[in-house]
Design a protein around this motif. Sequence first.
Motif: not given
Length: 449
Positions: A72-77
Amino acid sequence: MATKSLASWAVNLQPSSLPTSVKQAALRSLYNYIGCAIGGSDHPTVTKAYNALSPFFGKETSSLLGHKGSKKADAQHAALLNGIASHVHDYDDTHLATIIHPTGPVASALLAYGEYKGGFSGEDILCALTAGIEASCKIGLAVWPEHYDIGWHITSSTGSVGAAVAVGKLMHLSEEQMAQAIGVAAVQVVGLREMFGSDTKSFHPGRAAQSGLLAALLAEQGYTSSEKALEAKRGWANVVAGGGTPKLDQFVGELGKKWEIEANAFKPFPCGIVCHPAIDGCIQLHQEIQRKGLKFDDIKDVQAVVHPLVIELTSKRTPKDGLEGKFSVFHGGAVGLLYGKAGPAQYGDTVVTDSSVIAVRDKIDAQPDKNLKADETYLTINFEDGSKLEKRIDHAVGSLEVPMTDEQLTAKFVDQAGLVLGEADAKSASDAAWRVGESKNVAEVMRTL
């Protein structure tokens, strides 16, 4: 007042108001996107971006499609990386009237935010996706073709607005907030055609997804822009129209009356869509050569008569890798003739540089004919003994006249996703993706993909 009209239409759009055919088109668009994002997830272009950016990830809330172990990543990335992955094979959907690939920017932002926030149903997602795709395509039509002709990559230069509208719809922004989101997105114009054949081409829709998500988040907090961001004298349309006269009122006025998502087509081959007729014809000629017991080594030359855009966009005679091969009608024709198919494997770096492929590629010549339609071609194979084979393609597979069926889309999904996940997991992912519209919580579906 195109900006306000678009904002008002998007805010008031309801799932119950969508025709059944539009809902089905949205599901097919999202399904195709998921397959493309999984299929591109292990491409070196995506790996380079992940390695460069992962040290800067925030709270890891949103899944990176195709990565086992729930990476996963943060939503922006996540929006950026999934957007890159969805476009890196040039296998994504195409709005044929503008050659916008609309779903990549919109879905990448939408799914990243939807998983981060949670609680959204498949119905919510498909409605928001429809709003975003319609926004991208309508403003694209308003500046087509001059905008594209001067060098903008229209997928991303419209995609940030589409992504902002979709995420704003999911956020339940007010009409005022939605107009501001459109404005913030409109200033984030990205994408130059000069980058075709490089890593940066697929960066375009990823960045547009990220920019649209950012625009909606800022607008939610009361961030201001211009309420005439699209139509003002120095607004988006007039600045990027390339000397043409924007037709914003005409096309924004068609929202909800003429659905562009129903004119969204799907690629059978992972490359520039303009050379699909030639590839389709070469695959059919491969089958004919085999039926007649002819030898590929006896081919003297291959003559292709094509639409002028084929020469303008896909005339790389000596591509050095798979990315450049996607913009070579000569490579596409060569693998179609040799292998009878042109999937992701046939656009691998080692295939592009294979001597047997190069030998056939060097025998292919393409000449433009402005009287041909974009999905039409004439092919002639001349053999050393003076014999020849001919093939005429009136409408290439994947066109609106010869659309890909659900069965063909499924085969495409499993073929490309299987290279990443293995065939069994690819089939499971395909089943899950077809059921997105029935989901009560799309975040749970994302975690399985």
